[in-house]
Design an enzyme around this catalytic site. Structure first.
Site, PDB file in Angstrom:
ATOM      1  N   HIS A   1       0.337   3.047  -5.074  1.00 51.15           N
ATOM      2  CA  HIS A   1       1.221   3.499  -5.782  1.00 51.15           C
ATOM      3  C   HIS A   1       1.219   3.412  -7.318  1.00 51.15           C
ATOM      4  CE1 HIS A   1       3.307   3.637  -1.998  1.00 51.15           C
ATOM      5  NE2 HIS A   1       3.250   2.429  -1.644  1.00 51.15           N
TER       6      HIS A   1
ATOM      7  N   ARG B   1      -6.690  -2.346  -4.014  1.00 51.48           N
ATOM      8  CA  ARG B   1      -5.820  -1.563  -3.031  1.00 51.48           C
ATOM      9  C   ARG B   1      -6.140  -0.076  -3.031  1.00 51.48           C
ATOM     10  NH1 ARG B   1       0.381  -1.705  -0.893  1.00 51.48           N
ATOM     11  NH2 ARG B   1       0.870  -0.948  -2.991  1.00 51.48           N
TER      12      ARG B   1
ATOM     13  N   ASP C   1     -19.088   0.207  -4.938  1.00 46.25           N
ATOM     14  CA  ASP C   1     -20.263   0.709  -5.966  1.00 46.25           C
ATOM     15  C   ASP C   1     -19.377   0.281  -7.411  1.00 46.25           C
ATOM     16  OD1 ASP C   1     -22.115   1.151  -4.082  1.00 46.25           O
ATOM     17  OD2 ASP C   1     -21.911   3.315  -4.331  1.00 46.25           O
TER      18      ASP C   1
ATOM     19  N   GLU D   1       1.922  -2.901   8.245  1.00 48.89           N
ATOM     20  CA  GLU D   1       3.111  -2.573   7.683  1.00 48.89           C
ATOM     21  C   GLU D   1       3.929  -1.409   8.499  1.00 48.89           C
ATOM     22  OE1 GLU D   1       2.650  -0.822   3.764  1.00 48.89           O
ATOM     23  OE2 GLU D   1       0.694  -0.077   4.346  1.00 48.89           O
TER      24      GLU D   1
ATOM     25  N   ASP E   1       7.343  -1.551   3.639  1.00 49.38           N
ATOM     26  CA  ASP E   1       7.014  -0.484   4.621  1.00 49.38           C
ATOM     27  C   ASP E   1       7.429  -0.916   6.109  1.00 49.38           C
ATOM     28  OD1 ASP E   1       6.093   1.941   3.385  1.00 49.38           O
ATOM     29  OD2 ASP E   1       5.050   0.504   2.472  1.00 49.38           O
TER      30      ASP E   1
END
Length: 258
Positions: free
Chosen positions: A48, A73, A87, A152, A178
């Protein structure tokens, strides 16, 4: 020289409570400031927040000297995204909207080198190995990566024991916003049915031997989650903290002249 140790992974395995906060600004400067505040972990939000791989990398660099462990995230559970952020230097990744054990297993494999996983062997060009400065990186990296999956939805909650039991999943994070929406209570994560589902989910994750996590937007909710048995608990979002403090200050200052 082996891959750097992951203190957050070790804390989850020991069920040692970890207090965190969300980074949603997408800026290295604000991430660096948040890294001085004393949180155990900070989530660089690629779902988000206005982030891309380079801004995520820059925030990982900004937090490199911080005692706060960065968790990235990603926007969605895609193997190539997991490979890229590891990486780039992440050691812990949070994957949103995981609903089945098969999805969780795919993510656990994405962050590990063969034969345990499918992570591409390109470490010589990666920040993760300090650009080949860590000679034993390939042999030791799998032990230090930490995979968190986010449940969620009602479907995910129904499958939460199987998700938590997946080898290579270190923690299961419940997303109240959610989840409440999927349960028909959009914008009301404090609804009794949602709170009951969260409490039950946390207990089931612990029974499966994994660390439960959650984001709560107030300290009362955080205390309740810790009481349910949550191990890694986020207590705020940088954007919200800034907006709330600035609005309060502006209102107080306006009162001096109004």
């Amino acid at each position: 020289m082996p891959a750097p140790s992951n203190p957050f992974k070790a804390a989850l395995a020991a069920q040692t409570p970890q207090i965190g906060c969300w980074l949603s600004m997408g800026e290295a400067a604000s991430a660096e400031i948040m890294g001085t505040c004393g949180f155990d972990w900070l989530v660089i939000d690629g779902e988000h927040g206005p982030n891309d791989l380079r801004s995520i990398r820059d925030q990982l660099m900004a937090l490199e000297r911080s005692e706060s462990h960065p968790v990235v995230r990603i926007p969605v559970g895609e193997t190539w995204m997991v490979k890229q952020v590891f990486d780039a230097g992440a050691q812990t990744v949070l994957v949103p909207l995981v609903e089945t054990a098969a999805e969780a297993g795919a993510m656990a494999r994405a962050c590990r080198y063969p034969p345990q996983g499918v992570r591409g062997v390109g470490s010589s060009a990666a920040r993760a190995s300090r650009f080949a400065q860590i000679p034993d990186y390939l042999a030791t990296a799998n032990d230090e990566v930490c995979m968190l999956v986010q449940v969620e939805t009602r479907k995910g909650m129904d499958n939460i024991e199987e998700i938590a039991a997946v080898d290579g999943v270190d923690g299961v994070f419940i997303g109240p916003a959610d989840l409440s929406a999927d349960m028909g209570h959009l914008g009301n994560a404090a609804h009794p049915d949602v709170k009951a589902a969260i409490a039950g989910g946390i207990a089931r994750i612990r029974e499966a031997g994994k660390a439960p996590g959650i984001l709560m937007m107030d300290l009362q909710g955080a205390q309740e989650a810790l009481g349910y048995g949550a191990v890694f608990v986020a207590v705020g979002i940088d954007v919200t903290l800034l907006a709330k403090a600035a609005r309060a200050l502006a209102a107080q200052a306006r009162a001096l002249v109004d």
